[in-house]
Scaffold this active site. Structure first.
Site, mmCIF file in Angstrom:
data_model
loop_
_atom_site.group_PDB
_atom_site.id
_atom_site.type_symbol
_atom_site.label_atom_id
_atom_site.label_comp_id
_atom_site.label_asym_id
_atom_site.label_seq_id
_atom_site.Cartn_x
_atom_site.Cartn_y
_atom_site.Cartn_z
ATOM 1 C CG LEU A 36 -2.077 0.918 1.340
ATOM 2 C CD1 LEU A 36 -3.039 0.704 0.180
ATOM 3 C CD2 LEU A 36 -2.810 0.700 2.666
ATOM 4 C CG ASP A 37 1.375 3.635 -3.591
ATOM 5 O OD1 ASP A 37 2.117 2.650 -3.711
ATOM 6 O OD2 ASP A 37 0.791 4.185 -4.548
ATOM 7 N N PRO A 38 2.919 4.691 0.449
ATOM 8 C CG PRO A 38 5.218 5.128 0.697
ATOM 9 C CD PRO A 38 4.203 4.554 -0.260
ATOM 10 C CB ALA B 262 -2.612 4.583 0.342
#
Length: 297
Positions: free
Chosen positions: A46-48, A50
């Protein structure tokens, strides 16, 4: 001198509510330390930027982490129209300003074009690789390469609110969907531009954010209470049918041997005496073959 941490065997699934600004691996390692878990892994990054649901696996559950990678995901996303960035999100540099000359009805009509099967060109700022190098490494060097469009499916795309140049959307989509690309494509469809300003993942398959816990909550509770947040390893396999074996057949299965079953062909979760043995696959003639087997304590 600081004493070395004593790692121990911990088996289970933790539904973590990841904060923004933290990478998935950093969140994983922080949770691993809180549980003193000897072995840990996650079920997809999960992207930083997000926040939200990040299922983590400890011990034997790591054997099934790949089975959640293909699950559908559900997000709540915030978009800003009229501005495009080089990364497609708020972390990037602004590269374009456009007018916002549409209202809620035009936005609602445009959303219809992005429901169901759609084709997306993956962003340059992604972990996809070209000749062994992640695309984001090339993008940081100012290099852009051609990417092939891929088909993904948007099961739900619902407008939660719209005000001026911003909106919130609920998006349920298949594996491989880039919400940043969806935001940019939506902006283009409205003769404008758009980028993602916030993203929260609220579901992965049947797993929901309502059952998740934060790192801060875990850190504040007594160590003895943390185990209550661990779910059984077969939590990741609930979409598969269950097959129960008797004692002798279960023993053959855990030793890597096929057994006969009346179950339908396909993958299944396998039990004996209500205990999970592992993941199996049934062929057309009823042979159940082990695919991943749990270690016996």
């Amino acid at each position: 001198m600081t004493a070395r941490k004593a790692w121990r065997r911990v088996d289970g699934v933790l539904l973590l509510d990841k904060p923004t600004g933290m990478s998935s691996n950093s969140a994983l390692q922080a949770a691993r330390r809180l549980f003193s878990a000897a072995k840990a892994g996650h079920t997809g990054t999960l992207d930083p930027l997000a926040s939200g649901l990040l299922p983590l696996c400890f011990g034997e559950a790591t054997k099934f982490s790949v089975d959640l990678l293909a699950a559908d995901k559900t997000y709540e996303a915030e978009l800003q129209f009229g501005v495009r960035t080089d990364t497609g999100d708020a972390d990037g540099a602004v590269i374009m300003h456009c007018p916002v000359d549409f209202g809620e009805s035009e936005l609602a009509a445009a959303l219809h074009r992005f429901r169901g099967p759609i084709r997306q060109i993956p962003p340059m700022y992604s972990a996809l690789k070209r000749d062994g190098r992640p695309l984001y490494e090339l993008a940081r060097q100012g290099i852009e390469v051609e990417r092939e469009a891929r088909e993904v499916t948007v099961h739900e795309l619902r407008l939660l609110n719209f005000s001026g140049d911003r909106c919130r959307l609920r998006i349920a989509c298949s594996k491989g969907t880039y919400v940043r690309s969806l935001a940019e494509d939506l902006g283009a469809a409205l003769a404008s531009a758009a980028h993602l300003t916030a993203l929260r993942r609220v579901a992965v398959g049947a797993l929901s954010i309502v059952d998740a816990v934060t790192l801060d909550q875990l850190a504040e509770m007594p160590e003895s209470d943390r185990a209550a947040w661990l779910l059984a390893p077969d939590t990741l396999l609930q979409s598969l049918p269950a097959v129960s074996l008797d004692g002798p057949a279960g023993l053959r299965f855990v030793h890597g041997n096929p057994v006969t079953t009346a179950a339908l062909p396909g993958r299944c979760r396998v039990y004996a005496d209500a205990c999970l043995l592992g993941l199996g696959e049934v062929d057309e003639v009823g042979n159940l073959r082990p695919r991943r087997v749990l270690s016996v304590r």
